[in-house]
Motif scaffolding. Structure first.
Motif, short mmCIF file in Angstrom:
data_model
loop_
_atom_site.label_atom_id
_atom_site.label_comp_id
_atom_site.label_asym_id
_atom_site.label_seq_id
_atom_site.Cartn_x
_atom_site.Cartn_y
_atom_site.Cartn_z
N SER A 7 -28.03 14.19 4.99
CA SER A 7 -29.07 13.79 5.93
C SER A 7 -30.41 13.74 5.20
O SER A 7 -30.56 14.29 4.10
CB SER A 7 -29.15 14.79 7.08
N ALA A 8 -31.40 13.13 5.84
CA ALA A 8 -32.74 13.09 5.24
C ALA A 8 -33.26 14.50 5.04
O ALA A 8 -33.86 14.82 4.01
CB ALA A 8 -33.67 12.27 6.13
N ALA A 9 -33.01 15.37 6.03
CA ALA A 9 -33.47 16.76 5.92
C ALA A 9 -32.79 17.46 4.75
O ALA A 9 -33.43 18.19 3.98
CB ALA A 9 -33.19 17.51 7.22
N ALA A 11 -31.50 15.98 2.08
CA ALA A 11 -32.01 15.37 0.84
C ALA A 11 -33.34 16.02 0.46
O ALA A 11 -33.59 16.31 -0.72
CB ALA A 11 -32.17 13.87 1.02
N GLN A 12 -34.19 16.27 1.45
CA GLN A 12 -35.48 16.90 1.17
C GLN A 12 -35.30 18.34 0.68
O GLN A 12 -35.98 18.78 -0.25
CB GLN A 12 -36.38 16.86 2.40
N GLN A 13 -34.36 19.05 1.29
CA GLN A 13 -34.08 20.42 0.85
C GLN A 13 -33.52 20.43 -0.57
O GLN A 13 -33.90 21.28 -1.39
CB GLN A 13 -33.10 21.11 1.81
N ASP A 14 -32.64 19.49 -0.87
CA ASP A 14 -32.07 19.39 -2.22
C ASP A 14 -33.17 19.15 -3.26
O ASP A 14 -33.16 19.74 -4.35
CB ASP A 14 -31.03 18.27 -2.30
N ILE A 15 -34.12 18.29 -2.93
CA ILE A 15 -35.25 18.01 -3.83
C ILE A 15 -36.04 19.29 -4.06
O ILE A 15 -36.37 19.63 -5.20
CB ILE A 15 -36.14 16.88 -3.26
N ALA A 16 -36.35 20.01 -2.98
CA ALA A 16 -37.10 21.26 -3.10
C ALA A 16 -36.35 22.26 -3.99
O ALA A 16 -36.95 22.92 -4.85
CB ALA A 16 -37.37 21.85 -1.72
N ASP A 17 -35.03 22.35 -3.79
CA ASP A 17 -34.22 23.28 -4.59
C ASP A 17 -34.23 22.89 -6.06
O ASP A 17 -34.34 23.75 -6.94
CB ASP A 17 -32.77 23.31 -4.08
N GLU A 18 -34.13 21.59 -6.35
CA GLU A 18 -34.13 21.13 -7.74
C GLU A 18 -35.46 21.46 -8.42
O GLU A 18 -35.49 21.93 -9.56
CB GLU A 18 -33.88 19.63 -7.81
N PHE A 19 -36.56 21.19 -7.73
CA PHE A 19 -37.87 21.42 -8.32
C PHE A 19 -38.15 22.91 -8.51
O PHE A 19 -38.92 23.30 -9.38
CB PHE A 19 -38.98 20.74 -7.51
N ARG A 91 -34.37 8.53 -2.25
CA ARG A 91 -33.35 9.54 -1.96
C ARG A 91 -33.46 10.03 -0.51
O ARG A 91 -32.46 10.26 0.15
CB ARG A 91 -33.54 10.70 -2.92
N VAL A 92 -34.68 10.17 -0.04
CA VAL A 92 -34.88 10.65 1.33
C VAL A 92 -34.69 9.54 2.36
O VAL A 92 -34.10 9.77 3.41
CB VAL A 92 -36.30 11.28 1.47
N TYR A 93 -35.13 8.32 2.05
CA TYR A 93 -35.21 7.28 3.08
C TYR A 93 -34.18 6.15 2.98
O TYR A 93 -33.85 5.54 3.98
CB TYR A 93 -36.61 6.67 3.10
N SER A 94 -33.67 5.84 1.80
CA SER A 94 -32.76 4.71 1.68
C SER A 94 -31.38 5.08 2.22
O SER A 94 -30.92 6.21 2.06
CB SER A 94 -32.64 4.28 0.21
N GLY A 95 -30.74 4.12 2.89
CA GLY A 95 -29.42 4.36 3.46
C GLY A 95 -29.47 5.00 4.84
O GLY A 95 -28.47 5.51 5.32
N THR A 107 -41.55 16.02 4.14
CA THR A 107 -41.89 17.44 3.96
C THR A 107 -41.68 17.91 2.52
O THR A 107 -42.29 18.90 2.09
CB THR A 107 -41.05 18.33 4.91
N TYR A 108 -40.85 17.20 1.76
CA TYR A 108 -40.59 17.61 0.37
C TYR A 108 -41.85 17.55 -0.47
O TYR A 108 -41.99 18.31 -1.45
CB TYR A 108 -39.48 16.76 -0.25
N ILE A 109 -42.79 16.69 -0.12
CA ILE A 109 -44.02 16.54 -0.91
C ILE A 109 -44.77 17.87 -0.94
O ILE A 109 -45.20 18.34 -1.99
CB ILE A 109 -44.91 15.42 -0.34
N GLU A 110 -44.90 18.49 0.23
CA GLU A 110 -45.55 19.80 0.33
C GLU A 110 -44.65 20.89 -0.24
O GLU A 110 -45.10 21.78 -0.96
CB GLU A 110 -45.89 20.09 1.79
#
Length: 145
Positions: A7-9, A11-19, A91-95, A107-110
């Motif tokens: 889900s978009a949510a 995907a955002q959590q995954d990005i936060a975890d990676e960073f 990653r967050v928005y496509s598909g 929310t991943y930006i913050e």
């Protein structure tokens, strides 16, 4: 969207975890650049004015595909870091469906501290990219009505 797409949510959590793996911003910038290098090929034929994102200091093209049920985006920039930002946005928005795109705040930006570490021109460019992408989603919804 298929069942394996998070889900978009998520995907955002995954990005936060990676960073969170990186201890400083020089490593995070390098990761962004690496993500940008992995973007799919973008045909020169699509580098047209109608797909150009205005408000970005670097050149960015964003092309919508699909319909309100499932929108995909292709994008590229002439800047390595901006290409990395594009990779995160896609990653967050496509598909996703157009309504989900409109309802999803980035929310991943913050969460990863990106807002504090981007230059004002890159921040403005990211905002312009998101505005353009959401504009495409709003058009797709209007067309479907």
């Amino acid at each position: 969207m298929n069942d394996t797409t998070p889900s978009a949510a998520q995907a955002q959590q995954d990005i936060a975890d990676e960073f969170a793996f990186f201890s400083d911003w020089s490593e995070r910038y390098q990761y962004l650049i690496d993500l940008g290098r992995k973007l799919p090929d973008f045909p020169d034929a699509l580098k047209r004015e109608e797909f150009k994102v205005h408000g970005c200091q670097s050149q960015v093209w964003l092309v919508p595909e699909g319909d309100a049920r499932c929108m995909r985006f292709r994008a590229i920039s002439d800047s390595a870091i901006v290409s990395g930002l594009i990779a995160l946005v896609l990653r967050v928005y496509s598909g996703r469906g157009a309504q989900e795109i409109l309802d999803t705040e980035p929310t991943y930006i913050e969460a990863i501290g990106l807002a504090k570490h981007l230059s004002p021109t890159r921040s403005n460019g990211l905002v312009a990219m998101l505005k353009t992408l959401k504009g495409y989603a709003a058009e797709a919804l209007a067309d479907a009505a």
